[in-house]
Write an enzyme that holds these catalytic residues in place. Structure first.
Site, mmCIF file in Angstrom:
data_model
loop_
_atom_site.group_PDB
_atom_site.id
_atom_site.type_symbol
_atom_site.label_atom_id
_atom_site.label_comp_id
_atom_site.label_asym_id
_atom_site.label_seq_id
_atom_site.Cartn_x
_atom_site.Cartn_y
_atom_site.Cartn_z
ATOM 1 C CG ASP A 142 -1.974 1.022 1.250
ATOM 2 O OD1 ASP A 142 -2.174 1.692 0.227
ATOM 3 O OD2 ASP A 142 -2.597 1.191 2.308
ATOM 4 C CD GLU A 174 -5.222 6.712 0.373
ATOM 5 O OE1 GLU A 174 -6.351 6.200 0.417
ATOM 6 O OE2 GLU A 174 -4.260 6.296 1.071
ATOM 7 C CD GLU A 175 -2.357 5.065 3.611
ATOM 8 O OE1 GLU A 175 -3.379 5.042 4.327
ATOM 9 O OE2 GLU A 175 -1.997 4.098 2.927
#
Length: 416
Positions: A142, A174-175
């Site tokens: 990821d 994004e995280e």
């Protein structure tokens, strides 16, 4: 241009040998990685730490790689957090010879940031099967697996179809909230309206399945205020924790309570809405009546909108506390939230599933009718853990999967 996925470093055999033949001559897992430009690129980007907020180094590496393969690369600055890297950027790239010049028909996108902590790249050999070699480390799944596979799928496609109108977008953040994708989405030059692309392929760990959709998201704190006092004389104060507990107990069960009875909605496609009280912070010492308490809540929506969920939660808190104005939800603390995201799965040859995690899909504004696919290698079940890992076979299969999605999009455009 040589085919990047099939071009391997010379190991004393004719260049006409198949990739499988070449790889079989490598004696160790490290040799196999070194022999493959694709696997080597994946290794190189995993070895560069890129925890959210500090993505510049890996972004620079990816941008330079794409430029070396005749891509025009646009580095879009993205604002940093208070303690983050002020120089970080999104990467938007397209073939320099592309006739669409920055207006690709097909956009492949993923993210280059990872969750903490950084875990070094590692290899776990399998003497019996090269495909089963396990690659471990932060970002191996990821989402650097998707980043690498998307790039090499595009390079392979361009060798057989040099005029294919393809673009790549790799975003930061994004995280931790999706600021990178929102920054790209809000830029009318890079993301004009109507959308120039008819297909967007998002890369996240889906175990090589096409995702029919994922749950929505709503985050917020529940806050309680009280009055500090000596714990020997608690009646002189007011415990914020005691005030907060009934609200937490009620909110924690909202996904299990039928909607008709005040609970959060479920759906046949996504199942139950789930509630996670992920963090509680309260008080200063055991012998002090706590004057404040706060709980951080994340809700994965199986149906409905964030606004509808806010109304349900706020009502539940009021009912649980008897309308105590000192206990409340601060919905303004986190911007946004989004409803469940339905995605396209009309390309044959893939398993189809739904997922519960969030992605950048809702952060990219596209015109109505744009196809949106979510696909990628590896499992979300290890993605944020200390056991994050992926096999060589999964990585190689993802390149084939992305190429299949690209080809389907190209053929669909030819029919219209």
């Amino acid at each position: 241009m040589k085919s990047p996925i099939s071009l391997l470093a010379a190991v004393g055999v004719a260049s006409a040998a198949s990739p499988q033949t070449l790889l079989s001559l490598a004696s160790t897992a490290s040799d196999i990685i070194d022999a493959s430009p694709f696997l080597s690129f994946h290794r190189d980007i995993v070895q560069i730490p890129s925890i959210s907020g500090n993505e510049t180094a890996v972004g620079t590496f990816v941008a330079e790689f794409l430029e070396s393969h005749n891509f025009t690369v646009i580095k879009q600055p993205v604002p940093s957090s208070s303690n983050g890297d002020p120089n970080r950027f999104n990467i938007f790239a397209y073939p320099s010879t592309s006739p669409s010049q920055g207006r690709p028909d097909i956009l492949l996108t993923s993210h280059i940031d990872t969750v903490p902590p950084f875990i070094p790249y590692g290899l776990h050999d399998d003497a019996n099967n090269n495909s089963n070699i396990l690659i471990s480390g932060r970002g191996t799944v990821d989402a650097k697996a998707s980043v690498a596979a998307q790039i090499f799928a595009v390079l392979d496609t361009l060798e057989s179809n040099p005029t294919a109108s393809l673009g790549l977008l790799f975003v930061v953040d994004e995280e931790v909230g999706g600021l990178g994708m929102r920054t790209f989405s809000d830029n009318s030059t890079l993301n004009p309206s109507p959308s120039p692309y008819h297909t967007v392929i998002f890369g996240e760990p889906t175990e090589q399945a096409l995702v029919a959709g994922h749950k929505g998201m709503l985050e917020f704190p529940i806050i309680a205020t009280g009055q500090a006092a000596h714990s020997g004389y608690p009646w002189l104060g007011s415990s914020a924790i005691s005030a907060l507990l009934p609200a937490l107990s009620r909110v924690d069960r909202l996904g299990k309570i039928p909607e008709a009875e005040g609970g959060l909605p479920a759906s046949e496609k996504y199942g139950e809405t789930t509630v996670n009280i992920g963090r509680v912070d309260a008080g200063v010492a055991a012998n002090v009546v706590p004057s404040s308490a706060i709980a951080e809540v994340a809700i994965r929506l199986a149906a409905g909108t964030p606004d509808e969920a806010r109304e349900i939660v706020a009502r539940a808190v009021r009912n649980a506390t008897g309308g105590d104005e000192h206990v409340y939800c601060d919905f303004a603390a986190y911007a946004g939230g989004y409803a469940p995201q339905d995605l396209d799965t009309d390309v044959p040859g893939f398993e189809v599933t739904t997922v519960n995690y969030g992605t950048d899909v809702p952060n990219l504004k596209v015109s109505e009718g744009v196809k949106r696919y979510l696909y990628g290698p590896g499992s979300i079940h290890v993605a944020h853990g200390d056991n994050e890992a992926i096999t060589v076979g999964q990585l190689e299969e993802a390149v084939r999967g992305y190429k299949q999605l690209i080809e389907a999009a190209v053929q669909r455009a030819r029919r219209t």
